[in-house]
Design an enzyme around this catalytic site. Structure first.
Site, mmCIF file in Angstrom:
data_model
loop_
_atom_site.group_PDB
_atom_site.id
_atom_site.type_symbol
_atom_site.label_atom_id
_atom_site.label_comp_id
_atom_site.label_asym_id
_atom_site.label_seq_id
_atom_site.Cartn_x
_atom_site.Cartn_y
_atom_site.Cartn_z
ATOM 1 C CG HIS A 287 -0.302 0.361 2.510
ATOM 2 N ND1 HIS A 287 0.315 -0.558 3.314
ATOM 3 C CD2 HIS A 287 -0.174 1.552 3.126
ATOM 4 C CE1 HIS A 287 0.790 0.044 4.385
ATOM 5 N NE2 HIS A 287 0.516 1.332 4.301
ATOM 6 C CD GLU B 243 3.623 2.899 12.548
ATOM 7 O OE1 GLU B 243 2.794 2.753 11.634
ATOM 8 O OE2 GLU B 243 4.008 1.983 13.296
ATOM 9 C CG HIS C 29 6.043 -0.049 3.944
ATOM 10 N ND1 HIS C 29 5.313 -0.726 2.996
ATOM 11 C CD2 HIS C 29 5.343 -0.172 5.093
ATOM 12 C CE1 HIS C 29 4.230 -1.232 3.555
ATOM 13 N NE2 HIS C 29 4.233 -0.922 4.821
#
Length: 467
Positions: A176, A214, A238
């Site tokens: 994604h 994060e 990623h």
């Protein structure tokens, strides 16, 4: 409907069949993406949902309504009505051949299906074999979610299973991150601006840093995360995909798959990672998370130095760090240029180096740090050139919307090829074989102190560029 895929035209799918449509991913992501595609007028095929749950199509539609209401602000009833009318539902066990007969009946006369497997990888073989035995894969594309294996050997084993029925051009592997507009902006920023290309190399660049941070912990995903860790969850996929866009050579306009070819070329030039240049950390409190083993050594923070052996980047270190429970949520990559010599203007010292930062989140944009004279002083001060990528909030497609839309339209550029998957696993495999110790760090800090040693003598980790 025909869709342009580089220099060639391909026909769009005439049905989307989703295995696992009653699951968590569909609830959180897929229904929202389908709604957005419908809202933009980019969805024009029926949707067949398949799952083991004994639902009716009306129950599926109600589930979709609830999922969309929870993820879309003020959904339009007319848009939802058009989307809901596309749904049909097939209930069945994936190991039962009759399930696939019912899938075939629900697809009707469709000739170009897209099968989206929102199911655990352990079920891929069962479903793909069932589709093949039912004669449904001839002109099909099959979309699978990561992880694509958990190391190089298992990635190859998974692909061998898929290729018993499918060939490579039929397999669309979703990451994604590649569907994020700011990630796609990197290639445009680099190759649409000729002022950057002459200095985008070892002659002018000192080093490159990437941070994917994060500010929250594992929460309720302990069972999943304990088996994966930061290296497998973020860096192998990623981070390396972003690295490829930052460091790859210019793609050519004469071949439809040039960008993926250039990524592969870059990965082949990337040296296998050195475990001595790798630091792992685990935030204090991780062992108390539900479903995490009490003696777990899984890393929630990883930092690594990589090297690229080609004419453009030889000798330039690439530093990557990623983790959970860090001070802020931020994803960015910074290209740091070489420091200028001592100058005849300003104070008797060298100016700081220029740097180009591309921020993926929050607030996507790019910043070039230049230096100018400080007013009233014989000193330097930053004179930043900044551009924000998002022009109208909500106007850009979201990652799953983009990737599902591309799968349906027959555009493959944002999906990961198997040769690239194997190269990225090859790069990090020594870090999986020899992971080294895991160092504790306090939540809200930038990982364990040992991560600072990774850059010592070259640079310091940059503070994120925040809005």
């Amino acid at each position: 409907m025909a869709s342009s895929n580089g220099n060639r035209s391909v026909e769009a799918a005439d049905v989307l069949t989703i295995f696992g449509i009653t699951g968590d991913l569909a609830k959180k992501m897929t229904f929202r993406a389908l709604y957005k595609l419908e809202e933009r007028g980019r969805l024009d095929c029926p949707i067949v949902g398949v799952a083991i749950d004994e639902w009716s199509v009306d129950q599926l539609r109600e589930h979709a309504r609830e999922a969309i209401a929870a993820t879309v602000e003020d959904p339009d009833e007319d848009v939802f009505g058009r989307l809901a009318a596309r749904f049909s539902y097939v209930q069945g066990d994936y190991a039962d051949p009759e399930t696939f007969e019912r899938v075939a009946a629900a697809m009707g006369e469709a000739q170009r299906p897209v099968f989206y497997l929102e199911i655990p990888p352990s079920l891929f073989s069962t479903v793909v074999k069932g589709l093949g035995d039912a004669g449904l894969t001839g002109n099909a594309h099959v979309v699978i979610e990561k992880p694509f294996g958990h190391d190089l050997e298992s990635a190859r084993a998974l692909n061998a299973i898929l290729c018993e029925v499918l060939d490579e051009r039929q397999i669309l592997r979703i990451d994604h991150y590649l569907g994020k507009e700011p990630v796609m902006d990197i290639a445009y920023l680099r190759f649409a601006n000729s002022v950057l290309e002459p200095v985008w190399n070892k002659e002018h660049v000192s080093h490159v840093q990437m941070t994917i941070a994060e500010d929250f912990g594992v929460d309720d995903r302990g069972r999943f995360y304990d088996a994966v860790g930061a290296m497998r969850d973020v860096i192998q996929n990623h981070a390396l995909q972003v690295l490829a866009l930052v460091a790859m050579g210019p793609p050519t306009g004469n071949h439809h798959d040039s960008i993926r070819d250039k990524k592969l070329e870059l990965f082949k030039a990337t040296r296998t990672a050195d475990p001595k240049r790798y630091v792992r950390g685990q935030y204090e409190g991780f062992l108390d998370v539900k479903d995490v083993a009490p003696d777990s050594t899984t890393e929630t923070f990883a930092a690594v130095e990589l090297a690229i052996d080609n004419w453009r980047w030889s000798g330039v270190p690439f530093f990557i760090r990623a983790g959970k429970n860090l001070p802020v949520k931020s994803s960015e990559v910074t290209v740091v240029f070489k420091r200028p010599p001592k100058l005849g203007v300003g104070p008797n010292k060298q100016p700081d180096p220029n740097r180009m930062t591309v921020r993926i989140e929050p607030t996507p944009g790019a910043r070039m740090r230049l230096f100018a004279k400080q007013a009233g002083e014989e000193a330097y001060e930053p004179a930043d050139l900044e551009v924000l990528f998002e022009k109208v909030p909500g106007a850009e497609p979201e990652p799953y919307e983009r990737l599902l839309g591309d799968a349906i339209a027959g555009r493959h550029q944002l999906f990961t090829r198997q040769d690239t998957v194997e190269e990225t696993w090859r790069i990090v495999q020594p870090l999986l074989d020899e992971p080294g110790p895991v160092h504790p760090y306090a939540p809200g800090t930038w990982g364990p102190p040992q991560a600072e040693n990774l850059t010592r003598g070259i640079c310091q980790w940059s503070d994120p560029w925040l809005p």
